[in-house]
Design an enzyme around this catalytic site. Structure first.
Site, PDB file in Angstrom:
ATOM      1  CB  VAL A 193      -0.975   0.130   1.138  1.00  0.00           C
ATOM      2  CG1 VAL A 193      -1.737   1.374   1.263  1.00  0.00           C
ATOM      3  CG2 VAL A 193      -1.878  -1.204   1.101  1.00  0.00           C
ATOM      4  N   GLY A 194       2.161   1.264   0.678  1.00  0.00           N
ATOM      5  CA  GLY A 194       3.031   2.298   0.533  1.00  0.00           C
ATOM      6  C   GLY A 194       3.119   2.862  -0.719  1.00  0.00           C
ATOM      7  CD  GLU A 211       7.648   5.713  10.651  1.00  0.00           C
ATOM      8  OE1 GLU A 211       7.885   5.003  11.210  1.00  0.00           O
ATOM      9  OE2 GLU A 211       8.382   6.858  10.598  1.00  0.00           O
ATOM     10  CB  CYS A 246       6.317  -2.059  12.352  1.00  0.00           C
ATOM     11  SG  CYS A 246       6.489  -0.824  13.426  1.00  0.00           S
TER      12      CYS A 246
END
Lengths: 476, 477
Positions: A193-194, A211, A246
């Protein structure tokens, strides 16, 4: 919905253009309002986190609510200082002159948050955006639906909704938002999606912070305090939203000789923490939803992996719980070694020589964090020197996030840009240089008609060559 | 072409992986090699710039050679300091611990340069990339072919070509390069191609610095030293590659009752600088090519504009020269007030009161630079507070470009990221935080089983309140 989003964006732009979000007073009022939310609605927020993630109050409070309060307090304390222009020395080239770097907001910013720390990863970037004087839209993750609606309600109640808005929803709402023109976008999530966010931002030349994640490795050397190391690893993995974090250690690397000791240490500390029936421990978050539960089960059930489980493996589908699970020597081409695990499964890869671990890490994409447990100074130096990651922890995992003096962000596949502490304020500011000159101190050498003498003089000025300047002035 | 680009990247990545570009020695050797290039081949550089742009020797030396030379000198002087990790304080949260921020190279960098300052805008970013320890490919602009091929030749002769390469070419070669995975891309040029670069970069999550352009306004207040102001505007416009510079004042805003004074002084100073026949002046660059020449002539021939030329307007199509031209009271919705001019044409917009300039400037995209000439402190403060631009100068033009202590870059449509001085080093570095703890002192409050006491204790640690910590230590968990 495209209409609502367009209207919301236009409204924010009008409000931003009025200049109100730029004042110290407005920023402070919003930071105080946010702090109020984090203090007076602690219980409600903890309940929402428990509903979405089965997150224990200990984690919910410390990892999310306390962190939000800290961010507000720091911004309130430092805002005057952060907002002050930074004076800069000027050189002979522009003498006489003075200069400063002025921090100004970008304008209207979009924060897209994620589901694993849905409050922290929504509100901390919003606090950052506000402290830098921007108007902001927050899109919380629809996957953590209770926190999404709680935040929407509370922000709607406490904040200046003309300049701070929450847009709830899923893919259609996010896509509609991404079509608008933003002055900055802050996205937390995954690299797939980044890429979509970056491509949408490209159309409007919008700068972006991403991020993202990655496979965060942890090397465990021998000759260390293994009990403490094991505890810290467990705390950073299963003590952090059941590994759905993450920066949790994704996999470990140790020597073949040491692996058994490591597994034993993990096993006994895991039992001390979560008891003999860890699947039912209330101290561990559940898996966020059945989709991710299935995904993680698939990683465990892969034939080349299932026989290598040395700790755990138990699951409770009805309650979406998986016990702390350790796998020894999953093959390089297994699924579990090729995607970010984001769950309570921890593969250990063994190597002959601990240094091979560094080679293994550098052959993969740059992770968001990389860890090493060692007392060997040389090994530590080599690790820090050779391993590129968002951040590095030595004899510790995840804690670098909590230090405000350290920028938190990724590199390569794990992201771009960073925040936390003053880096947050900077992330949402344009640093505008301003050079001040008077009308005196004219250097006519700048102006045509150009002559060799003028050229000589200016060359000397530009290279800071004082003797050359004097000589040129004297016509030598 | 794709195959060649792939091979280039593969070779660079192999070189980068050996670790050699990270060493201080390699970086210093490459910076010294660039210095050598400048010293030994300055005549050829000046010649190439004359050939591509008809750039006067003065501008070639000051705006291009000296800029790169100064960057190399600064980098060589400061490199040890820049490369040193920065120690930072840690808090009670990770006590006892130590932390630092380590600057490391990103890896493989692609620098795509522009045609107007083809030498400086190629090598200055390369200096930054090398100082930060990266391997780098430079793609110079094909619109400045003499400089492009000279760069290729000089880099090949003086630099370590296993890690520093020049790839010449046009759209096809640039596209082939953009398909590859880079660790950073640095692009100087227009916003249309800037969007294309960003779109390619998105596929590989490559961070990008975009140095774009825009319509840089210059506001001229009354009650100033008008002669000095006029000279500085002229130097920043026509003394800068005939206005073909991203930070040249694009248009002027001044008061209706002041404009004739301004125009008169500018005409006088222009004649002092470029003579009665500016088209014959050797001090004025030519327009880069026929395409841009025609683009600019179109501005002049626009029906709404042609009657308002108060200075200049002459052109020489065979030499691609346009005289310094000033146009008065251009309509705000003419093409000239919409597009970046990038040439020797300067429109003047007039307003009733000088404060009206804010509405004009803020009605447009954020420019790369904004200028104000004034002695009115209040106006100055309002300008700095209310105009967003890449950079700003009060009472001069373009000079912030030469200050290494100031970050040079755009915002919004004028770009993202910045460089110059240490900002160049930072632009091409990853700032990696490293937190180190020892095994002694381990706070068991972190660990399950969770209890209210543990939580209370840790929350006081997080807030850093020593008194509360001591109090809660008293309650057992």
């Amino acid at each position: 919905m495209a209409v609502c989003v367009e209207t919301a964006a236009a409204e924010l732009r009008d409000v931003y253009n009025s200049g109100k979000t730029r004042t110290y007073e407005w920023r402070v009022s919003q930071l105080k309002a946010m702090l109020k939310i984090a203090i007076h609605h602690e219980k409600e927020l903890i309940e929402a986190l428990n509903s979405d993630l089965g997150k224990h109050e200990h984690e919910a409070f410390l990892h999310e609510i306390a962190a939000v309060r800290s961010a507000c307090r720091m911004a309130l304390k430092q805002l005057h200082r952060w907002m002050k222009p930074e004076k800069v020395k000027t050189s002979m080239t522009t003498f006489p002159s003075s200069a400063e770097i002025v921090s100004e907001p970008f304008g209207v910013v979009l924060v897209i948050s994620t589901w694993n720390y849905p409050i922290l990863l929504s509100l901390e970037p919003v606090i950052a955006a506000i402290s830098a004087g921007n108007a902001v839209v927050l899109k919380p993750s629809e996957v953590a639906s209770a926190t999404s609606s709680t935040m929407s309600k509370l922000l709607g109640q406490y904040m200046d909704v003309s300049a701070v808005k929450v847009v709830e929803g899923g893919i259609p709402e996010t896509s509609a938002l991404l079509e608008q023109k933003w002055d900055k976008i802050f996205y937390t999530g995954n690299s797939k999606v980044g890429r979509v966010v970056l491509a949408a931002a490209a159309k409007h030349l919008t700068p972006v912070i991403l991020e993202l994640g990655g496979k965060c490795p942890a090397i465990v050397d021998s000759d260390i305090n293994l009990t403490v190391a094991a505890r810290r690893i467990i705390s950073g993995k299963w003590g952090c939203n059941s590994g759905q974090t993450c920066v949790s250690p994704d996999y470990m690397i140790t020597t073949k000789d040491y692996a058994a000791k490591l597994v034993d240490a993990l096993s006994s500390e895991l039992e001390r923490f979560y008891g003999k029936d860890p699947v039912n421990s209330k101290d561990m978050s559940k898996i966020i939803n059945s989709r991710h539960f299935e995904r993680l089960s698939k990683l465990l059930d892969e034939e080349k992996v299932s026989g290598k489980i040395v700790i755990g493996g138990q699951r409770d589908k009805a309650n979406l719980k998986i016990a702390p699970t350790v796998i020894l020597d999953a093959p390089e081409d297994s699924l579990i070694m090729n995607e970010e695990i984001f769950g309570p499964l921890l593969p250990i890869i063994t190597v002959n020589n601990i240094k091979d671990g560094i080679n293994l890490i550098t052959s993969k994409e740059k992770p968001l964090a990389a860890y090493i447990f060692t007392n060997d100074k040389k090994l530590k130096e080599e690790f820090v020197q050779r391993v590129s990651a968002g951040g590095i922890g030595v004899n510790e995992v995840t804690l670098h996030l909590a230090e405000d003096t350290l920028p938190f962000g990724g590199v390569g596949e794990s992201g771009m840009g960073s925040y936390h502490g003053k880096f947050s304020f900077d992330a949402f500011s344009h640093k505008k240089p301003v050079l001040y000159r008077g009308f005196n101190g004219e250097i006519s050498a700048r102006y045509p008609p150009y002559t060799p003498r003028k050229l000589k003089f200016l060359k000397a000025v530009l290279s800071g060559d004082i003797i050359g300047i004097i000589r040129a002035l004297l016509g030598w | 072409m794709g195959v060649e680009a792939e091979a280039t990247v593969r070779e660079l990545r192999a070189a980068y992986t050996t670790g050699k570009t990270k060493s201080f020695e390699w970086r210093a050797s490459q910076l010294k090699a660039i210095q050598k290039m400048l010293t030994l081949h300055s005549d050829q550089i000046i010649q190439a710039l004359r050939s591509d742009l008809n750039k006067p020797e003065f501008e070639a030396v000051i705006h291009e050679i000296c800029v790169v030379s100064a960057s190399c000198k600064l980098a060589l002087k400061e490199l040890h300091r820049w490369m040193k990790p920065q120690k930072v304080k840690t808090t009670l949260i990770s006590f006892p611990s130590s932390a630092k921020i380590v600057s490391e190279p990103l890896g493989l960098v692609l620098v795509i340069s522009a045609w107007n300052f083809p030498f400086a805008l190629s090598l200055d970013p390369v200096v930054g990339a090398i100082a930060a320890g990266n391997a780098v490919v430079l793609k110079p602009s094909e619109s400045a072919p003499a400089t492009s091929s000279l760069l290729a030749k000089l880099v090949d002769k003086y630099m370590d070509t296993s890690a520093v390469k020049v790839v010449e070419g046009a759209v096809a070669q640039t596209t082939a390069l953009l398909h590859q995975k880079w660790d950073k891309i640095f692009y100087t040029g227009g916003s249309e191609v800037g969007r294309i670069v960003l779109t390619y970069a998105a596929k590989h999550l490559t961070p990008v610095v975009l140095e774009l352009g825009g319509k840089c306004p210059a506001v001229v207040d009354s009650s100033i030293n008008l002669k000095v102001a006029a000279r500085r505007i002229i130097a920043g416009k026509w003394g800068c590659n005939s206005g073909q510079a991203c930070i040249s004042p694009d248009y002027i805003i001044t008061r209706k009752d002041f404009v004739s004074q301004l125009v008169n002084i500018m005409s006088v100073e222009l004649e002092k600088f470029f003579g009665k026949e500016p088209l014959q002046s050797k001090e004025l660059s030519s327009i880069i090519n026929a395409h841009h020449f025609n683009r600019l002539v179109k501005f002049l021939d626009d029906g709404q504009v042609s009657g308002k030329i108060v200075c200049g307007g002459e052109r020489d199509v065979s030499n691609l020269k346009i005289a310094p031209t000033i146009i008065l009271d251009v309509s705000r919705d003419s093409i000239m007030m919409d597009e970046e001019i990038f040439g020797p044409i300067l429109p003047i917009i007039t307003v009733d009161k000088i404060e009206d300039c804010f509405g004009v400037i803020n009605g447009k995209e954020k420019p790369l630079a904004a200028y104000l000439f004034t002695n009115d402190k209040k106006l100055e403060e309002k300008f700095v507070a209310n105009i967003s631009a890449g950079g700003m100068i009060i009472n001069d033009t373009i000079l912030h470009f030469l200050e290494p202590g100031l970050p040079f870059g755009g915002v919004g449509e004028s770009g993202m990221g910045a460089y110059h001085g240490k900002f160049s080093f930072d632009a091409f570095s990853h700032k990696k935080p490293v937190l180190k703890r020892s095994f002694t002192i381990d706070i068991s409050a972190r660990y399950p089983p969770y209890t209210p006491g543990k939580c209370r204790f840790l929350s006081t640690v997080v807030q850093g309140n020593l008194f509360d910590i001591l109090r809660s230590l008293g309650s057992c968990w």
